[in-house]
Design a protein around this motif. Structure first.
Motif, PDB file in Angstrom:
ATOM      1  N   PHE A 263       1.751  -3.665  -9.919  1.00 16.32           N
ATOM      2  CA  PHE A 263       2.270  -4.700  -9.031  1.00 16.32           C
ATOM      3  C   PHE A 263       1.635  -6.067  -9.291  1.00 16.32           C
ATOM      4  CE2 PHE A 263       2.640  -0.667  -6.849  1.00 16.32           C
ATOM      5  CZ  PHE A 263       3.860  -0.719  -6.205  1.00 16.32           C
TER       6      PHE A 263
ATOM      7  N   TYR B 150     -15.805  -1.762   2.617  1.00 17.55           N
ATOM      8  CA  TYR B 150     -14.536  -2.191   2.019  1.00 17.55           C
ATOM      9  C   TYR B 150     -13.834  -3.186   2.929  1.00 17.55           C
ATOM     10  CZ  TYR B 150     -12.106   1.179   5.071  1.00 17.55           C
ATOM     11  OH  TYR B 150     -11.623   1.879   6.132  1.00 17.55           O
TER      12      TYR B 150
ATOM     13  N   MET C 192      -0.969   8.845 -14.185  1.00 13.14           N
ATOM     14  CA  MET C 192       0.148   9.746 -13.902  1.00 13.14           C
ATOM     15  C   MET C 192       0.999   9.989 -15.143  1.00 13.14           C
ATOM     16  SD  MET C 192      -0.544  10.603 -10.934  1.00 13.14           S
ATOM     17  CE  MET C 192       0.866  11.560 -10.389  1.00 13.14           C
TER      18      MET C 192
ATOM     19  N   LEU D  17      -7.050   9.523  -7.318  1.00 17.44           N
ATOM     20  CA  LEU D  17      -6.416  10.008  -6.082  1.00 17.44           C
ATOM     21  C   LEU D  17      -5.090  10.733  -6.333  1.00 17.44           C
ATOM     22  CD1 LEU D  17      -6.496  10.169  -2.985  1.00 17.44           C
ATOM     23  CD2 LEU D  17      -5.231   8.022  -2.923  1.00 17.44           C
ATOM     24  N   ALA D  18      -4.156  10.047  -6.992  1.00 18.36           N
ATOM     25  CA  ALA D  18      -2.827  10.650  -7.159  1.00 18.36           C
ATOM     26  C   ALA D  18      -2.850  11.921  -8.011  1.00 18.36           C
ATOM     27  CB  ALA D  18      -1.853   9.626  -7.720  1.00 18.36           C
TER      28      ALA D  18
ATOM     29  N   ARG E  48      -4.778   3.187 -13.115  1.00 17.89           N
ATOM     30  CA  ARG E  48      -4.263   4.074 -12.068  1.00 17.89           C
ATOM     31  C   ARG E  48      -2.828   4.498 -12.386  1.00 17.89           C
ATOM     32  NH1 ARG E  48      -3.600   1.940  -5.909  1.00 17.89           N
ATOM     33  NH2 ARG E  48      -2.032   0.653  -6.942  1.00 17.89           N
ATOM     34  N   ALA E  49      -2.025   3.545 -12.865  1.00 18.33           N
ATOM     35  CA  ALA E  49      -0.639   3.878 -13.204  1.00 18.33           C
ATOM     36  C   ALA E  49      -0.594   4.816 -14.413  1.00 18.33           C
ATOM     37  CB  ALA E  49       0.155   2.608 -13.480  1.00 18.33           C
TER      38      ALA E  49
ATOM     39  N   TYR F 295     -16.039  -1.047  -5.370  1.00 11.66           N
ATOM     40  CA  TYR F 295     -14.854  -1.115  -4.518  1.00 11.66           C
ATOM     41  C   TYR F 295     -14.025  -2.330  -4.931  1.00 11.66           C
ATOM     42  CZ  TYR F 295     -16.818   2.545  -1.670  1.00 11.66           C
ATOM     43  OH  TYR F 295     -17.291   3.746  -1.259  1.00 11.66           O
TER      44      TYR F 295
ATOM     45  N   GLN G 116       0.830  -1.200   0.000  1.00  9.37           N
ATOM     46  CA  GLN G 116       0.000   0.000   0.000  1.00  9.37           C
ATOM     47  C   GLN G 116       0.865   1.251   0.000  1.00  9.37           C
ATOM     48  OE1 GLN G 116      -3.597   0.375   0.095  1.00  9.37           O
ATOM     49  NE2 GLN G 116      -3.369  -1.663  -0.752  1.00  9.37           N
TER      50      GLN G 116
ATOM     51  N   ASN H  80      -2.364  -4.101  -5.406  1.00  8.28           N
ATOM     52  CA  ASN H  80      -2.217  -3.027  -4.416  1.00  8.28           C
ATOM     53  C   ASN H  80      -3.154  -1.848  -4.639  1.00  8.28           C
ATOM     54  OD1 ASN H  80      -0.232  -4.589  -3.328  1.00  8.28           O
ATOM     55  ND2 ASN H  80       1.469  -3.360  -4.071  1.00  8.28           N
ATOM     56  N   LEU H  81      -4.397  -2.140  -4.967  1.00 10.01           N
ATOM     57  CA  LEU H  81      -5.383  -1.060  -5.026  1.00 10.01           C
ATOM     58  C   LEU H  81      -5.675  -0.603  -3.602  1.00 10.01           C
ATOM     59  CD1 LEU H  81      -7.949  -2.307  -7.688  1.00 10.01           C
ATOM     60  CD2 LEU H  81      -6.103  -0.654  -7.964  1.00 10.01           C
ATOM     61  N   PHE H  82      -6.149   0.638  -3.471  1.00  3.96           N
ATOM     62  CA  PHE H  82      -6.503   1.148  -2.149  1.00  3.96           C
ATOM     63  C   PHE H  82      -7.929   0.677  -1.835  1.00  3.96           C
ATOM     64  CE2 PHE H  82      -3.769   4.692  -3.981  1.00  3.96           C
ATOM     65  CZ  PHE H  82      -2.599   4.122  -3.517  1.00  3.96           C
ATOM     66  N   PRO H  83      -8.108  -0.180  -0.842  1.00  4.19           N
ATOM     67  CA  PRO H  83      -9.401  -0.854  -0.659  1.00  4.19           C
ATOM     68  C   PRO H  83     -10.545   0.070  -0.274  1.00  4.19           C
ATOM     69  CG  PRO H  83      -7.922  -1.317   1.187  1.00  4.19           C
ATOM     70  CD  PRO H  83      -7.102  -0.606   0.147  1.00  4.19           C
ATOM     71  N   GLN H  84     -10.228   1.222   0.318  1.00  5.39           N
ATOM     72  CA  GLN H  84     -11.325   2.084   0.796  1.00  5.39           C
ATOM     73  C   GLN H  84     -11.876   3.003  -0.282  1.00  5.39           C
ATOM     74  OE1 GLN H  84      -8.085   2.527   1.392  1.00  5.39           O
ATOM     75  NE2 GLN H  84      -7.626   4.457   2.369  1.00  5.39           N
ATOM     76  N   TYR H  85     -11.266   2.946  -1.486  1.00  5.51           N
ATOM     77  CA  TYR H  85     -11.734   3.797  -2.575  1.00  5.51           C
ATOM     78  C   TYR H  85     -12.323   2.956  -3.711  1.00  5.51           C
ATOM     79  CZ  TYR H  85      -8.852   7.399  -0.345  1.00  5.51           C
ATOM     80  OH  TYR H  85      -8.310   8.283   0.537  1.00  5.51           O
TER      81      TYR H  85
ATOM     82  N   LEU I 104      -4.106  14.716  -5.845  1.00  7.30           N
ATOM     83  CA  LEU I 104      -3.129  15.166  -4.855  1.00  7.30           C
ATOM     84  C   LEU I 104      -2.001  15.955  -5.517  1.00  7.30           C
ATOM     85  CD1 LEU I 104      -2.919  11.983  -2.616  1.00  7.30           C
ATOM     86  CD2 LEU I 104      -4.001  14.163  -2.062  1.00  7.30           C
TER      87      LEU I 104
ATOM     88  N   CYS J  38     -12.895  -4.841  -3.438  1.00 10.46           N
ATOM     89  CA  CYS J  38     -13.311  -6.154  -2.952  1.00 10.46           C
ATOM     90  C   CYS J  38     -14.484  -6.719  -3.749  1.00 10.46           C
ATOM     91  CB  CYS J  38     -13.660  -6.093  -1.467  1.00 10.46           C
ATOM     92  SG  CYS J  38     -15.038  -5.017  -1.082  1.00 10.46           S
TER      93      CYS J  38
END
Lengths: 214, 250
Positions: free
Chosen positions: B92, A212, B162, B109-110, B158-159, B142, A115, B96-101, B113, B144
């Motif tokens: 990866f 999630y 950028m 996200l990136a 996602r990659a 999500y 992460q 490695n996704l962000f699970p809460q999004y 930011l 999951c």
């Protein structure tokens, strides 16, 4: 002495417990996070200091810590603490920060390194990775152990009576001295009700974060 | 036009030398596959390119700009590293996704930011990326709720968000069930057609042979064989390569 007078007396004592509970949480939740950063620091002295602190606080009784915070300033610096409540609050904040810091640390360290790396290769700063990626996952992971600790805190507040903070059990004990034992047992209802509310609240939060999986 | 030049990269973990002088170049729009058995240094090479590890010696140059120079012993500043990383993207093995999004939030996200583009621009670009990986209908799901293959496709989007010069894949299909690898490889193939420069570490020999412009076979920290897919797969010169291919294509 009728039932309603006693109830209202006990309730005013319990408000003291709740005040101690609320203020302890307000201070020790952020302080615990800070302390957990220290115990994971890359700078060894900071890490050792934090770990020693946690060891001492978790390794000695909270009751003893209450006595020390209450008496030591007066004995050593001739500057006794203004109020008993402040002394109790300081002791509780120190104690609970140590426990919370370990819960935070466990939560933060359980987040897979992937992460962090995913955030890094996307060009995020360390701060952004912590607040935007890791923190919400930590929150979800630590809710069960946190609920446990917070419920323990509710009950621990009655320990403040050892330095004569007029909390509920101390109030009830005054009735015992007059030959009435039942108000002492009755105090359990207050704790049960409040912890019942907290349990429902934590259950609701857990459910809310169910969307999630970490 | 040369996009990437890696020269004599060396890296060891303790006494274990993982990269023993790796050099290669990559042109714009080329797809390079890196094959080889586990422990050969493939993943470490990708991690060095993405500044997740730092080599001890050698140089990495992107578009003529030196990204890494082992001879320069000054401390790597976090901010510099962060900017240099943006030349590379990394997908990866474990997604490695962000699970809460949601899928869409993961992609946005990136760039959000980073703050270089307006919210509307980012949103538009994200929708386009989701379409490109065939997941427009899953934008609000999500991780999951997505299959492994779908998660990996979101990770690719996602990659891409950028806009890296070079997109790296670290065994992108190794964590997937066999029936799901196809959809991910198809997306990667699609990227090749749109001229994305890519480095793919893979165990999918068919993919390496059919999609890449260039293949590197790595073993024990060195490039054992390098060339076009025909050269490496059909006319390997090194005995080690022959032995590996005989095993891998069995």
């Amino acid at each position: 002495m009728d039932f309603s007078t006693i109830t209202s007396d006990l309730l005013s004592g319990f408000l003291e417990n709740l005040k101690l509970f609320g203020l302890t949480l307000a201070f020790s939740l952020p302080l615990g996070l800070l302390l957990s950063f220290c115990s994971m620091s890359k700078i060894p002295p900071i890490r050792w200091l934090a770990k020693t602190f946690v060891w001492i606080i978790r390794g000695t009784p909270l009751m003893l810590q209450l006595f020390i915070v209450f008496f030591v300033p007066g004995i050593v610096f001739d500057a006794p603490l203004k109020t008993r409540f402040t002394a109790a609050l300081i002791a509780f904040v120190i104690n609970y920060s140590a426990y919370f810091s370990e819960i935070y640390r466990g939560g933060i360290e359980s987040i897979p390194v992937g992460q962090h790396e995913a955030g890094m290769v996307l060009g995020m700063t360390r701060k952004q990775i912590f607040f935007k990626v890791v923190l919400m996952q930590v929150v979800k992971k630590i809710i069960p152990p946190m609920s446990n600790e917070i419920i323990t805190l509710v009950k621990d507040t009655s320990l403040a009576r050892v330095i004569a903070v007029a909390e509920i059990i101390m109030v009830a004990d005054r009735f015992t001295a007059r030959g009435m034992i039942w108000p002492l047992f009755y105090t359990g209802v207050f704790f049960l009700l409040f912890n019942g509310i907290l349990t429902l609240l934590f259950g609701a939060i857990e459910k809310k974060l169910d969307y999630y999986k970490v | 036009m040369t996009v990437l030049e890696v020269k004599d990269l060396r890296k060891s973990f303790g006494s274990n030398a993982v990269l023993k002088g790796v050099s290669f170049t990559l042109d714009k729009g080329e797809v390079l596959s890196i094959i080889g058995s586990s422990g050969g240094g493939k993943t470490t090479l990708l991690r060095c390119l993405n500044s997740l590890e730092f080599a001890e010696e050698g140089t990495i140059t992107v578009n003529g700009e030196v990204m890494f120079d082992g001879a320069d012993k000054s401390k790597h500043k976090e901010k510099d590293i962060r900017l240099k990383r943006l030349h590379f993207g990394l997908v990866f093995q474990q997604f490695n996704l962000f699970p809460q999004y949601t899928a869409k939030e993961n992609i946005m996200l990136a760039p959000k930011l980073m703050g270089n583009e307006s919210k509307e621009q980012i949103e538009q670009q994200t929708d386009a990326l989701l379409e490109r990986v065939g997941l427009s209908d899953k934008a609000d799901y999500y991780p999951c709720m997505l299959s492994g293959g779908q998660q990996q496709r979101v990770a690719i989007a996602r990659a891409l968000a950028m806009k890296p010069d070079i997109l790296c894949f670290d065994e992108p299909t190794s964590a997937l069930d066999p029936e799901l690898t196809g959809e991910v490889l198809k997306v990667i193939k699609g990227l090749k057609d749109s001229d994305t420069t890519m480095i793919v570490v893979t165990h999918e020999m068919g993919f390496a042979q059919n999609v890449s412009d260039k293949v590197i076979f790595m073993a024990k920290g060195v490039i054992e064989e390098m060339g076009t897919p025909e050269e490496v797969f059909e006319h390997p010169k090194s005995e080690v390569t022959k032995a590996f291919l005989a095993n891998a294509t069995e």
